[in-house]
Design an enzyme around this catalytic site. Structure first.
Site, mmCIF file in Angstrom:
data_model
loop_
_atom_site.group_PDB
_atom_site.id
_atom_site.type_symbol
_atom_site.label_atom_id
_atom_site.label_comp_id
_atom_site.label_asym_id
_atom_site.label_seq_id
_atom_site.Cartn_x
_atom_site.Cartn_y
_atom_site.Cartn_z
ATOM 1 N N CYS A 2 -31.982 54.231 10.670
ATOM 2 C CA CYS A 2 -31.319 53.886 9.406
ATOM 3 C C CYS A 2 -30.293 54.965 9.044
ATOM 4 C CB CYS A 2 -32.355 53.812 8.288
ATOM 5 S SG CYS A 2 -33.724 52.749 8.690
ATOM 6 N N ARG A 27 -25.363 54.237 14.595
ATOM 7 C CA ARG A 27 -26.810 54.505 14.686
ATOM 8 C C ARG A 27 -27.572 53.218 14.967
ATOM 9 N NH1 ARG A 27 -28.297 59.344 11.524
ATOM 10 N NH2 ARG A 27 -30.319 58.439 11.105
ATOM 11 N N TRP A 74 -32.473 49.811 10.147
ATOM 12 C CA TRP A 74 -32.867 49.464 11.528
ATOM 13 C C TRP A 74 -34.340 49.103 11.399
ATOM 14 C CZ3 TRP A 74 -35.828 51.925 15.562
ATOM 15 C CH2 TRP A 74 -35.546 51.477 16.838
ATOM 16 N N ASN A 98 -35.372 56.280 5.233
ATOM 17 C CA ASN A 98 -35.279 56.262 6.701
ATOM 18 C C ASN A 98 -36.585 56.843 7.214
ATOM 19 O OD1 ASN A 98 -34.574 56.270 9.372
ATOM 20 N ND2 ASN A 98 -33.279 58.091 9.254
ATOM 21 N N GLY A 99 -37.210 56.136 8.166
ATOM 22 C CA GLY A 99 -38.456 56.666 8.738
ATOM 23 C C GLY A 99 -39.570 55.645 8.635
ATOM 24 N N GLU A 501 -29.904 57.411 35.768
ATOM 25 C CA GLU A 501 -28.993 57.376 34.612
ATOM 26 C C GLU A 501 -28.045 56.185 34.733
ATOM 27 O OE1 GLU A 501 -28.638 58.354 31.795
ATOM 28 O OE2 GLU A 501 -26.503 58.183 31.304
ATOM 29 N N LYS A 505 -27.633 53.075 31.995
ATOM 30 C CA LYS A 505 -26.366 52.675 31.388
ATOM 31 C C LYS A 505 -26.174 51.177 31.484
ATOM 32 C CE LYS A 505 -24.956 56.245 29.461
ATOM 33 N NZ LYS A 505 -26.369 56.496 29.194
ATOM 34 N N GLU A 508 -28.704 49.393 29.101
ATOM 35 C CA GLU A 508 -28.497 49.498 27.644
ATOM 36 C C GLU A 508 -27.165 48.899 27.215
ATOM 37 O OE1 GLU A 508 -28.342 53.470 26.009
ATOM 38 O OE2 GLU A 508 -27.508 54.283 27.826
ATOM 39 N N HIS A 524 -40.949 51.374 50.553
ATOM 40 C CA HIS A 524 -42.284 51.277 49.919
ATOM 41 C C HIS A 524 -42.307 50.203 48.840
ATOM 42 C CE1 HIS A 524 -43.392 54.873 52.112
ATOM 43 N NE2 HIS A 524 -42.285 55.449 51.681
ATOM 44 N N LYS A 623 -28.652 55.336 18.026
ATOM 45 C CA LYS A 623 -28.114 56.558 18.635
ATOM 46 C C LYS A 623 -29.130 57.689 18.570
ATOM 47 C CE LYS A 623 -25.104 59.283 20.478
ATOM 48 N NZ LYS A 623 -24.864 59.130 21.923
HETATM 49 C C1 AGP Z 1 -28.827 57.150 26.330
HETATM 50 O O1 AGP Z 1 -27.606 56.491 26.591
HETATM 51 C C2 AGP Z 1 -29.572 56.551 25.156
HETATM 52 N N1 AGP Z 1 -28.775 56.510 24.001
HETATM 53 C C3 AGP Z 1 -30.914 57.224 24.949
HETATM 54 O O2 AGP Z 1 -31.653 57.134 26.138
HETATM 55 C C4 AGP Z 1 -30.859 58.706 24.512
HETATM 56 O O3 AGP Z 1 -30.449 59.514 25.593
HETATM 57 C C5 AGP Z 1 -32.274 59.122 24.094
HETATM 58 O O4 AGP Z 1 -32.640 58.354 22.975
HETATM 59 C C6 AGP Z 1 -32.377 60.606 23.741
HETATM 60 O O5 AGP Z 1 -31.540 60.903 22.653
HETATM 61 P P1 AGP Z 1 -31.283 62.469 22.302
HETATM 62 O O6 AGP Z 1 -30.566 63.069 23.474
HETATM 63 O O7 AGP Z 1 -30.457 62.439 21.061
HETATM 64 O O8 AGP Z 1 -32.634 63.100 22.097
#
Ligand code: AGP
Length: 628
Positions: A2, A27, A74, A98-99, A501, A505, A508, A524, A623
Site C-alpha cells: 500500500c 508499488r 494492495w 499499510n501492513g 533471474e 523476469k 513476473e 535429471h 515493488k
Molecule cells: C524482482 O524483480 C522482484 N521485484 C522481487 O523478486 C524483488 O527482488 C524482491 O521482492 C526483493 O525485493 P528487495 O530487493 O526490495 O528486498
C-alpha cells in the site's frame, strides 16, 4: 504494498495527495481513496481499480480544508473493491493503513460484542473503531492512539485524523516505512520519499514504535509511552526528475538503460583508482549509532572493515527474489577468492528454519527497497544471535539499512519498475568488491589479481552499453517468442543464478511459465520437458565450464528444443546450434553475469510489451513486499 500520503498545508490537499499517490503507483495496488477536510467533516472518496478512477470522482470537487490523507491499497484482507478501499472511517475518526493486523480476528470479535458495526472485510477498519471507541471516554486523538497501539499485533504504518481535532494528523508505525517531510508551513507524511520530494527535501524517518503528532507548522515525535523523542531531519538528495520516465515508454526500460551508469556509481566510491585496488567506503562497522556515514574518517573506516572481515569464518547471504539471485552470484565470487564458506538463503525460509549461526559469522542482507519484511525479520533474528550484519540496499535510511551494523549502497538511483534491474547489477558489482575485500582481509588476494579484477570492473559499464544494442533484436523477436508454451533458462557456475533471474523476469513480466535450472541438472528431469514448443535459453559464455554447458545444449537441441544461446566472442559452433545466438563482449567469468543478464531483461520486457502487459506494474506484484 500500500501507498500512504498525508498533507497539511495551504496547497490543495486533493492535488498533493493524488500526485503523491501517483508516484507510489509502482508499488502495486488495486483500489485507492482519500479523505479531505471539508468544513468540519472529512469527506471520503474511494474507487476500485487505478487512481484515474478516483480522480474522475473528485477532479471537479473543491474542499475547504487544509488537511487530508490518501491511500492506494494492495489487498491483504478483503477483496479489492470500493468498500474495502481506504481510508476507513468510523464516525469522526478516519485512518489509512499499510501492513497487517495479525490479531484482527480477536479484535473484531471484541468490537462486535460491544456493538461495533463493520462496513468492510478489512483488518484496517478495526483500528478506526478502536480509536473512535477510545475517544468516547473523552480522550483526544493522540491520547487515544497511545491507548490503541498496545492492542495491535503485526506490521503497520497508520495515519489517523479526527473531526474533533481536524488540524492535525497522528502517524505511527511498526514495520512498513513512514516518513514526515517538513516544508514551509506545510507537512507531507508518506510511505515513500517520492511523494515528499516535490515539496521538501527535509525529511524525518519514523522508527518502529514511534508516534508523530503532525500539525501544519510543527511536528512532535514520541515513543509509544508518550515520551518525547528528539529526531534530526535528513536532507535527502532525491529530486523529481529522477522519478520521471525520461522519454522511455516504461520505467523498467529506462532502468535497463541506466545499468552501465548504475554499476559505475556502485563501484566508484570503493575504488582506489591510483592503485587499482578496492577500498570500501562508509561501511560504518563499530559506530554505535547511525551517524552520517559520509563524515566517517575513510581510512579508519576501511581499516575497521578489514579487521572485521579478517575475523569472518562463515558468511550467510539472505534476501528475496532478484536480490537472492544476486546473493547466489556473491557466493561464487567470495568462495572462489577467499575459501570462506558461504551459505545463501531466501529470507522467508531462513527466518523460520532456526539456522545455526557459528561465532565469527557475518550475515549479508540484500534488499533494493530495504523494507522487505522477510529480509528485515531475518536480519533481526540474526542480530539477536550477536553475529555481525552488513546490508546492501538501494534506499538509504530504509529499515534494513538502518538496522544492519555495516552498510553498502547500490547507488542505482530510484528504481521504480517493480521488476528489479539496475539494483541487481549494482549488487553484483558490490559483491565483486566484497569478494576482493574479504580476500585482502584474509591475505589471500594477489595484488596483480586485484588490479586485473578492478580494471575489468571499471571496464564493465562500457561492455554493458554494447549489450544494450540487443534491445532492437528482442523488439523484433518478441512477437515470435511470446508464442512458446514455456521457457527453460539454464547455466552453470556463476551463470546459473543469472538463469534463475532471467526466468523470474519472464514470469513476473510476461506471466509465462519459465524455469531456471542448473544446466547440469537437465538429464535429471527437465530434459523431459523439451520439445519444439519449449524455448531453451542457455547461458554459454566461453568460460571454464563452456564445454560442459555446450554438451547440455546439444542434449536440448537433439530433442527439438528452440535454443536461444547467450555466448561470448566469436563462437560459430554455438551459433550453428541456436535459433537465436547472442554474442556478448568477451570478458572474465566474474564480469559475464553483468553482461548476460541484460538480454534476459530485454527478452522479458519485449515479450511482456508485445503481450500488452503493464511492464512497470505487473499484476499481483508489489515493488516492496513489506508484509509476510
Ligand atoms: C524482482 O524483480 C522482484 N521485484 C522481487 O523478486 C524483488 O527482488 C524482491 O521482492 C526483493 O525485493 P528487495 O530487493 O526490495 O528486498
Amino acid at each position: 504494498m500500500c501507498g500512504i500520503v498525508g498533507y497539511l498545508g495551504e496547497k490543495d490537499p486533493k492535488e498533493v495527495i493524488y500526485k503523491g499517490l501517483k508516484t507510489l503507483e509502482y508499488r502495486g495496488y488495486d483500489s485507492a481513496g482519500m479523505a479531505i477536510l471539508d468544513g468540519e467533516h472529512f469527506r471520503r472518496v474511494r474507487a476500485q481499480g487505478k487512481l484515474n478512477n478516483l480522480w474522475a470522482k473528485i477532479e471537479k470537487d473543491s474542499f475547504s480544508g487544509s488537511v487530508g490523507i490518501g491511500h492506494t491499497r494492495w489487498a491483504t484482507h478483503g477483496i479489492p473493491n470500493e468498500a474495502n478501499a481506504h481510508p476507513h472511517a468510523v464516525e469522526t475518526v478516519t485512518i489509512v493503513h499499510n501492513g497487517i493486523i495479525e490479531n484482527y480476528q480477536e479484535l473484531k470479535a471484541e468490537l462486535a460484542k460491544t456493538g461495533s458495526k463493520f462496513s468492510s472485510d478489512t483488518d484496517s477498519e478495526l483500528v478506526a473503531h478502536l480509536i473512535y471507541n477510545q475517544m468516547q471516554s473523552g480522550q483526544g486523538l493522540l491520547e487515544a492512539v497511545f491507548e490503541v497501539i498496545p492492542r495491535l499485533i503485526g506490521a503497520y504504518s497508520i495515519l489517523a485524523v479526527s473531526e474533533d481535532s481536524p488540524d492535525e494528523v497522528v502517524a505511527f508505525k511498526n514495520g512498513p516505512p513512514l516518513l514526515v517531510g517538513m516544508g514551509e508551513n506545510e507537512m507531507v507524511v508518506a510511505s515513500d520519499i517520492q511523494a515528499i520530494v516535490p515539496y521538501t527535501q527535509t525529511v524525518f524517518y519514523l522508527e518502529d514504535n514511534e508516534v508523530a503528532h503532525i500539525k501544519q507548522d510543527s511536528v512532535k515525535f514520541m515513543d509509544t509511552a508518550g515520551v518525547a523523542v528528539k529526531k534530526v531531519p535528513e536532507e535527502v538528495e532525491w529530486n523529481q526528475e529522477q522519478v520521471e520516465k525520461g522519454g522511455y515508454p516504461y520505467f523498467m526500460l529506462k532502468e535497463i538503460y541506466e545499468q552501465p551508469r548504475a554499476v559505475a556509481q556502485a563501484i566508484e566510491p570503493h575504488i582506489d583508482l591510483k592503485n587499482k585496488s578496492v577500498r570500501l567506503a562508509g561501511v560504518g562497522f563499530g559506530i554505535d549509532k547511525y551517524e552520517d556515514l559520509s563524515k566517517l574518517d575513510r581510512d579508519a573506516d576501511w581499516q575497521k572493515t578489514l579487521s572485521a572481515f579478517s575475523q569472518v569464518e562463515r558468511i550467510f547471504i539472505v534476501a528475496c527474489g532478484t536480490s537472492y539471485y544476486a546473493g547466489m552470484v556473491g557466493e561464487y565470487l567470495i568462495e572462489r577468492i577467499t575459501g570462506i564458506p558461504v551459505e545463501v538463503d531466501v529470507a522467508s525460509e531462513f527466518r523460520y528454519r532456526h539456522p545455526v549461526i557459528p561465532k565469527n559469522s557475518l550475515m549479508i542482507v540484500v534488499s533494493q527497497s530495504g523494507e522487505t519484511a522477510d529480509t528485515l525479520a531475518a536480519l533481526r533474528n540474526v542480530k539477536k544471535s550477536g553475529a555481525m550484519t552488513l546490508s546492501i540496499c538501494n534506499v538509504s535510511r530504509s529499515s534494513i539499512d538502518r538496522e544492519a551494523d555495516g552498510h553498502l549502497y547500490m547507488n542505482a538511483g530510484v528504481e521504480v519498475g517493480v521488476a528489479s534491474t539496475k539494483a541487481f547489477v549494482s549488487t553484483l558489482a558490490l559483491f565483486n568488491l566484497l569478494a576482493l575485500s574479504f580476500g585482502k582481509a584474509k591475505g589471500c588476494l594477489e595484488t596483480a589479481t586485484e588490479q586485473q579484477w578492478i580494471e575489468d570492473l571499471l571496464g564493465a559499464p562500457a561492455q554493458m552499453e554494447k549489450v544494450l544494442a540487443y534491445d532492437k533484436y528482442f523488439d523484433e523477436a518478441g512477437n515470435d517468442l511470446k508464442e512458446y508454451k514455456g521457457f527453460l533458462y539454464m547455466g552453470r557456475g556463476v551463470n546459473y543464478p543469472i538463469a534463475l533471474e532471467g526466468a523470474l523476469k519472464l514470469k513476473e513480466l510476461a506471466y509465462m511459465h519459465a524455469e531456471g535450472y542448473a544446466a547440469g541438472e537437465m538429464k535429471h528431469g527437465p530434459l523431459a520437458l523439451i520439445d519444439n514448443k519449449m524455448a531453451v535459453v542457455m547461458m554459454c559464455p566461453q568460460d571454464e565450464l563452456y564445454e560442459k554447458t555446450f554438451s547440455n545444449l546439444e542434449e536440448a537441441r537433439a530433442r527439438g528444443g528452440m535454443v536461444i544461446s547467450i555466448g561470448s566472442g566469436v563462437d560459430e559452433k554455438l551459433k550453428n546450434m541456436s535459433e537465436h545466438y547472442l554474442s556478448l563482449p568477451e570478458s572474465r567469468w566474474y564480469v559475464n553475469p553483468l553482461l548476460e543478464v541484460i538480454p534476459l531483461q530485454l527478452l522479458a520486457y519485449h515479450v511482456a510489451h508485445r503481450l500488452g502487459h503493464d511492464v512497470d506494474q505487473p499484476r499481483n506484484l508489489a515493488k516492496s513486499v513489506t508484509v509476510e
